[in-house]
Scaffold this motif. Sequence first.
Motif, PDB file in Angstrom:
ATOM      1  N   VAL A 260       0.694  -1.114  -0.002  1.00  0.00           N
ATOM      2  CA  VAL A 260       0.009   0.016  -0.101  1.00  0.00           C
ATOM      3  C   VAL A 260       0.890   1.182   0.075  1.00  0.00           C
ATOM      4  O   VAL A 260       0.780   2.115  -0.936  1.00  0.00           O
ATOM      5  CB  VAL A 260      -0.920   0.065   1.138  1.00  0.00           C
ATOM      6  CG1 VAL A 260      -1.614   1.365   1.168  1.00  0.00           C
ATOM      7  CG2 VAL A 260      -2.022  -0.992   1.037  1.00  0.00           C
ATOM      8  N   LEU A 261       1.554   1.297   1.001  1.00  0.00           N
ATOM      9  CA  LEU A 261       2.419   2.613   1.134  1.00  0.00           C
ATOM     10  C   LEU A 261       3.512   2.864  -0.023  1.00  0.00           C
ATOM     11  O   LEU A 261       3.550   4.023  -0.282  1.00  0.00           O
ATOM     12  CB  LEU A 261       3.120   2.552   2.489  1.00  0.00           C
ATOM     13  CG  LEU A 261       2.396   2.377   3.704  1.00  0.00           C
ATOM     14  CD1 LEU A 261       3.072   2.385   5.080  1.00  0.00           C
ATOM     15  CD2 LEU A 261       1.183   3.401   3.766  1.00  0.00           C
ATOM     16  N   GLY A 262       4.095   1.629  -0.462  1.00  0.00           N
ATOM     17  CA  GLY A 262       5.002   1.947  -1.641  1.00  0.00           C
ATOM     18  C   GLY A 262       4.307   2.362  -2.842  1.00  0.00           C
ATOM     19  O   GLY A 262       4.879   3.136  -3.709  1.00  0.00           O
ATOM     20  N   ALA A 263       3.099   1.749  -3.001  1.00  0.00           N
ATOM     21  CA  ALA A 263       2.462   2.595  -4.216  1.00  0.00           C
ATOM     22  C   ALA A 263       2.107   4.038  -4.046  1.00  0.00           C
ATOM     23  O   ALA A 263       2.039   4.877  -5.058  1.00  0.00           O
ATOM     24  CB  ALA A 263       1.008   1.853  -4.201  1.00  0.00           C
ATOM     25  N   LEU A 264       1.625   4.473  -2.846  1.00  0.00           N
ATOM     26  CA  LEU A 264       1.564   6.001  -2.590  1.00  0.00           C
ATOM     27  C   LEU A 264       2.656   6.525  -2.767  1.00  0.00           C
ATOM     28  O   LEU A 264       2.458   7.894  -3.326  1.00  0.00           O
ATOM     29  CB  LEU A 264       0.813   6.144  -1.092  1.00  0.00           C
ATOM     30  CG  LEU A 264      -0.428   5.411  -0.873  1.00  0.00           C
ATOM     31  CD1 LEU A 264      -0.798   5.400   0.681  1.00  0.00           C
ATOM     32  CD2 LEU A 264      -1.631   6.265  -1.771  1.00  0.00           C
TER      33      LEU A 264
END
Length: 381
Positions: A260-264
């Motif tokens: 999730v955070l990597g994509a953001l």
Amino acid sequence: MTSDRSALFRPLRIRSLELPNRIVMSPMTRSHSPGGIPGADVAGYYARRAAGGTGLIVTEGVAIDHPSAVDNPRVPHMYGAAALAGWRAVVDAVHAAGGKIVPQLWHVGPLWGAMGSVDPAIRPMRPSGEWGPAGKTSYSDDYVRRSLQPTEPMTDDDIAEVIAAYARAAQAAADIGFDGIAIHGGHGYLLDSFLWQGTNTRDDAWGGDLLRRTRFPVEVVTAIRAAIGEDLPIFYRFSQHKQQDYTARIAETPDELQAVLGALVAAGVDVLDASIRRFDAPAFEGSDLSLAGWAKRLTGAVTMAVGSVGLGKSLQDSRIDGTAAPVVDNIADVQYRIGAAEFDLIAIGRLHLADPALATTLRTGAPLSTFDRTVHERNLV
């Protein structure tokens, strides 16, 4: 001043934003802007915190230009000539006091109606039409019962309209002179509701596995980055817990959180604002690392911790059991964790209500103020 204390007062640069210290005023809903227009009292409220030495102010949640963005007419807007003029006065007042300020853009999504009566003709934005599985919550039984009635899921047109509204709000904020953009992507609100399986049961391009559930918030971030350019930083608040259920989670493992955070971050987020009830709570079993610490370890991004700084009880627990939070001086732990590079910034909410000069209090080591809900949640200081 000890080396640990000095860690709180090291400068930090994030794109064009230069901060004199690591102390952030956390966003807190105020409902002090009748008709969505922030007035001189709002400008004074934020300017006092800037004058008190706070490195960065993140405003209360601000409604984007969408019919079901926010259900309280006293929550400020980031659209309309009068509201934008009011925000320009806020920005000017904070800058004149030597501070920096970013607005937190907000769409309540499934939680439409939680802050007051709403127009029944306006459909809340829900990924799959569901409010979410009800669990541990501070909402009333009556509100939960009404909200559990399903609605129509968001259409592709609905999704496109909301993305465009976020971009317009971000562009307006940049034009006014804000120092960056913050996005509320946690707590069960709209962006978070796409991530949570409890509210996103879609099987199209906007739902399914975790990466597809991440697509909507990623598209919002991408649109905002395109609207504001490369100079201003983007802050993104995320959480495991939801207001529908404080025990809910979007990630059961560090690998899921990284997805999730990597994509953001790849889409343009600079600062991950890890919202949790206690800043020092371990995020995953088998490790003492906090949620903000995991966010930094997994992505390498700047991270911000929040939750019960200087207080012995979380806001949610105080609301559920109706008792006050005692003062607990846990500042040394905050200083240690920043000094050890577990996270980079600390957002503080309730103590900023009690003490506008909180940053000065922390610098000098003076006693922490006592937070009194009956006075300070009405924002009279």
